[in-house]
Design a protein around this motif. Structure first.
Motif, PDB file in Angstrom:
ATOM      1  N   CYS A  27       0.845  -1.192   0.000  1.00  0.00           N
ATOM      2  CA  CYS A  27       0.000   0.000   0.000  1.00  0.00           C
ATOM      3  C   CYS A  27       0.878   1.239   0.000  1.00  0.00           C
ATOM      4  O   CYS A  27       1.894   1.301   0.703  1.00  0.00           O
ATOM      5  CB  CYS A  27      -0.919   0.012   1.221  1.00  0.00           C
ATOM      6  N   VAL A  28       0.500   2.218  -0.808  1.00  0.00           N
ATOM      7  CA  VAL A  28       1.175   3.504  -0.858  1.00  0.00           C
ATOM      8  C   VAL A  28       0.129   4.579  -0.608  1.00  0.00           C
ATOM      9  O   VAL A  28      -1.073   4.334  -0.713  1.00  0.00           O
ATOM     10  CB  VAL A  28       1.871   3.730  -2.213  1.00  0.00           C
ATOM     11  N   THR A  29       0.586   5.756  -0.258  1.00  0.00           N
ATOM     12  CA  THR A  29      -0.352   6.807   0.109  1.00  0.00           C
ATOM     13  C   THR A  29      -0.123   8.088  -0.682  1.00  0.00           C
ATOM     14  O   THR A  29       1.019   8.462  -0.971  1.00  0.00           O
ATOM     15  CB  THR A  29      -0.263   7.133   1.612  1.00  0.00           C
ATOM     16  N   MET A  30      -1.228   8.747  -0.995  1.00  0.00           N
ATOM     17  CA  MET A  30      -1.154  10.041  -1.665  1.00  0.00           C
ATOM     18  C   MET A  30      -0.765  11.162  -0.705  1.00  0.00           C
ATOM     19  O   MET A  30      -0.638  12.309  -1.116  1.00  0.00           O
ATOM     20  CB  MET A  30      -2.478  10.349  -2.351  1.00  0.00           C
ATOM     21  N   ALA A  31      -0.564  10.858   0.571  1.00  0.00           N
ATOM     22  CA  ALA A  31       0.034  11.837   1.471  1.00  0.00           C
ATOM     23  C   ALA A  31       1.465  12.145   1.047  1.00  0.00           C
ATOM     24  O   ALA A  31       2.006  13.202   1.369  1.00  0.00           O
ATOM     25  CB  ALA A  31       0.013  11.325   2.909  1.00  0.00           C
ATOM     26  N   ASP A  32       2.075  11.229   0.314  1.00  0.00           N
ATOM     27  CA  ASP A  32       3.403  11.425  -0.273  1.00  0.00           C
ATOM     28  C   ASP A  32       3.222  11.974  -1.688  1.00  0.00           C
ATOM     29  O   ASP A  32       2.690  11.287  -2.554  1.00  0.00           O
ATOM     30  CB  ASP A  32       4.132  10.080  -0.317  1.00  0.00           C
ATOM     31  N   PRO A  33       3.658  13.199  -1.965  1.00  0.00           N
ATOM     32  CA  PRO A  33       3.452  13.773  -3.306  1.00  0.00           C
ATOM     33  C   PRO A  33       4.187  13.031  -4.414  1.00  0.00           C
ATOM     34  O   PRO A  33       3.886  13.223  -5.596  1.00  0.00           O
ATOM     35  CB  PRO A  33       3.972  15.204  -3.171  1.00  0.00           C
ATOM     36  N   GLY A  34       5.127  12.162  -4.062  1.00  0.00           N
ATOM     37  CA  GLY A  34       5.824  11.391  -5.077  1.00  0.00           C
ATOM     38  C   GLY A  34       5.084  10.145  -5.524  1.00  0.00           C
ATOM     39  O   GLY A  34       5.488   9.508  -6.506  1.00  0.00           O
ATOM     40  N   THR A  35       3.998   9.804  -4.852  1.00  0.00           N
ATOM     41  CA  THR A  35       3.272   8.575  -5.184  1.00  0.00           C
ATOM     42  C   THR A  35       2.749   8.548  -6.613  1.00  0.00           C
ATOM     43  O   THR A  35       2.924   7.537  -7.307  1.00  0.00           O
ATOM     44  CB  THR A  35       2.136   8.348  -4.176  1.00  0.00           C
ATOM     45  N   PRO A  36       2.102   9.593  -7.127  1.00  0.00           N
ATOM     46  CA  PRO A  36       1.597   9.516  -8.509  1.00  0.00           C
ATOM     47  C   PRO A  36       2.702   9.251  -9.521  1.00  0.00           C
ATOM     48  O   PRO A  36       2.507   8.495 -10.484  1.00  0.00           O
ATOM     49  CB  PRO A  36       0.951  10.889  -8.731  1.00  0.00           C
ATOM     50  N   ARG A  37       3.868   9.850  -9.319  1.00  0.00           N
ATOM     51  CA  ARG A  37       4.982   9.657 -10.245  1.00  0.00           C
ATOM     52  C   ARG A  37       5.445   8.201 -10.220  1.00  0.00           C
ATOM     53  O   ARG A  37       5.713   7.603 -11.272  1.00  0.00           O
ATOM     54  CB  ARG A  37       6.135  10.597  -9.874  1.00  0.00           C
ATOM     55  N   ARG A  38       5.529   7.625  -9.027  1.00  0.00           N
ATOM     56  CA  ARG A  38       5.981   6.237  -8.940  1.00  0.00           C
ATOM     57  C   ARG A  38       4.949   5.277  -9.533  1.00  0.00           C
ATOM     58  O   ARG A  38       5.301   4.288 -10.168  1.00  0.00           O
ATOM     59  CB  ARG A  38       6.270   5.881  -7.483  1.00  0.00           C
ATOM     60  N   LEU A  39       3.672   5.564  -9.334  1.00  0.00           N
ATOM     61  CA  LEU A  39       2.631   4.695  -9.881  1.00  0.00           C
ATOM     62  C   LEU A  39       2.649   4.703 -11.397  1.00  0.00           C
ATOM     63  O   LEU A  39       2.361   3.692 -12.045  1.00  0.00           O
ATOM     64  CB  LEU A  39       1.257   5.132  -9.374  1.00  0.00           C
ATOM     65  N   ARG A  40       2.979   5.819 -11.992  1.00  0.00           N
ATOM     66  CA  ARG A  40       2.986   5.916 -13.462  1.00  0.00           C
ATOM     67  C   ARG A  40       4.088   5.062 -14.083  1.00  0.00           C
ATOM     68  O   ARG A  40       4.024   4.721 -15.258  1.00  0.00           O
ATOM     69  CB  ARG A  40       3.169   7.368 -13.895  1.00  0.00           C
ATOM     70  N   ARG A  41       5.100   4.723 -13.295  1.00  0.00           N
ATOM     71  CA  ARG A  41       6.182   3.893 -13.807  1.00  0.00           C
ATOM     72  C   ARG A  41       5.797   2.420 -13.830  1.00  0.00           C
ATOM     73  O   ARG A  41       6.510   1.589 -14.395  1.00  0.00           O
ATOM     74  CB  ARG A  41       7.428   4.048 -12.933  1.00  0.00           C
ATOM     75  N   GLU A  42       4.671   2.077 -13.171  1.00  0.00           N
ATOM     76  CA  GLU A  42       4.266   0.692 -13.065  1.00  0.00           C
ATOM     77  C   GLU A  42       3.088   0.425 -13.987  1.00  0.00           C
ATOM     78  O   GLU A  42       2.300   1.327 -14.284  1.00  0.00           O
ATOM     79  CB  GLU A  42       3.855   0.375 -11.613  1.00  0.00           C
ATOM     80  N   PRO A  43       2.902  -0.801 -14.462  1.00  0.00           N
ATOM     81  CA  PRO A  43       1.732  -1.100 -15.272  1.00  0.00           C
ATOM     82  C   PRO A  43       0.473  -1.017 -14.440  1.00  0.00           C
ATOM     83  O   PRO A  43       0.397  -1.592 -13.357  1.00  0.00           O
ATOM     84  CB  PRO A  43       1.979  -2.550 -15.745  1.00  0.00           C
ATOM     85  N   VAL A  44      -0.502  -0.228 -14.916  1.00  0.00           N
ATOM     86  CA  VAL A  44      -1.776  -0.086 -14.210  1.00  0.00           C
ATOM     87  C   VAL A  44      -2.905  -0.340 -15.196  1.00  0.00           C
ATOM     88  O   VAL A  44      -2.739  -0.271 -16.392  1.00  0.00           O
ATOM     89  CB  VAL A  44      -1.918   1.331 -13.584  1.00  0.00           C
TER      90      VAL A  44
END
Length: 295
Positions: free
Chosen positions: A277-294
């Motif tokens: 689990c990751v959290t959007m409380a961390d502003p870097g989360t969207p960037r890291r998610l985009r690197r993964e297949p979704v």
């Protein structure tokens, strides 16, 4: 497979939404939220007492702002769930409600619950199983002073909800820790019954669409795409227990859970139960998610 989970009003804190206010997409949603219930300033600066009173619209504003960032960056869920009032944000993510309808419903929910004449509180009970906490709560309750399990957060993290006097009477000697929660009332307990008729009317009158992805309602902890089931569960949720431990079990096979909002509470609970689990409380989360297949 990706799951979005949305925090509830128990996660409110002064300073929440900080990085979201600086993101143009998120800031636009926060401005729409302020048009319904002005909360941005309270989120930023408090005071805490007023922010707790406005917790439902405040947390929802941050949830929907974080959701807008993920949507704009192409990250979408395969399944959604929300903790307490977070369920309404989850319905928005599933396409059941649009942003404005979500904000309006949350404002109505907040007003109805604040107007309930019988007030009470909630307390987290740490270190005991749900069944034992339910027994202790029942032993402390009376017909006029109810006390029930309001939130099943994890196997040994349970929240009781009800009359203040009953919370005081409850035997706490077996628990590792008992912590009063900073909430405005006894949510998810019989003390909310006076708000149910108004809430049911608001839910029934709001335009909704069938979920695009499965929703796991608090009251059932069962994934569904049946709009009638979603509506009934949303109404029942006002007085029913939040079955979050069972919800997490349903999400145990997803690849990634994202806590969508400015909170780390659900992330901590999910990590303890197994799923990443990751959290959007961390502003870097969207960037890291985009690197993964979704999806």
């Amino acid at each position: 497979m990706i799951a979005f989970v949305f925090p509830g009003q128990g996660t409110v804190r002064v300073g929440m939404g900080g990085w979201l206010r600086r993101d143009p997409v998120a800031a636009e949603v926060l401005a729409r939220a302020d048009a319904v219930a002005p909360v941005s300033e309270l989120c930023a600066r408090g005071p805490l007492e007023r922010l707790v009173d406005a917790a439902q619209p405040a947390v929802t504003a941050c949830n929907l702002a974080a959701l807008a960032v993920l949507t704009e960056r192409g990250v979408r869920p395969d399944v959604v769930a929300g903790h307490s009032v977070g369920e309404l944000s989850a319905l928005c993510a599933a396409g059941v409600l649009d942003v404005d309808a979500t904000l309006r419903l949350v404002a109505i929910r907040s007003r109805l619950m604040a107007a309930v004449p019988d007030t009470g509180g909630m307390a987290a009970v740490i270190g005991l199983p749900v069944a034992r906490v339910a027994e202790l709560a029942a032993a402390a309750a009376t017909p006029d002073e109810p006390l029930v399990v309001g939130l099943e957060n994890a196997a040994d993290h349970v929240v009781v909800s009800g009359a203040f006097a009953a919370i005081e009477r409850m035997d706490k000697s077996e628990a590792r820790k008992v912590v009063p929660l900073k909430v405005a009332n006894a949510f998810h307990s019989p003390l909310m019954a006076a708000a149910v008729d108004g809430w049911a009317l608001a839910v029934r009158e709001t335009a909704m669409s069938a979920p695009r992805v499965p929703v796991i309602p608090n009251a059932t902890a069962e994934p569904t795409t049946d709009l009638a089931v979603v509506k009934d569960a949303l109404i029942e949720q006002l007085t029913a227990c939040v079955r979050w431990a069972a919800t997490m079990a349903r999400l145990s096979e997803v690849d990634t859970c994202v806590e969508v909002g400015d909170s780390k509470v659900l992330t901590g609970l999910m990590r303890a139960s197994g799923p990443r689990c990751v959290t959007m409380a961390d502003p870097g989360t969207p960037r890291r998610l985009r690197r993964e297949p979704v999806a």
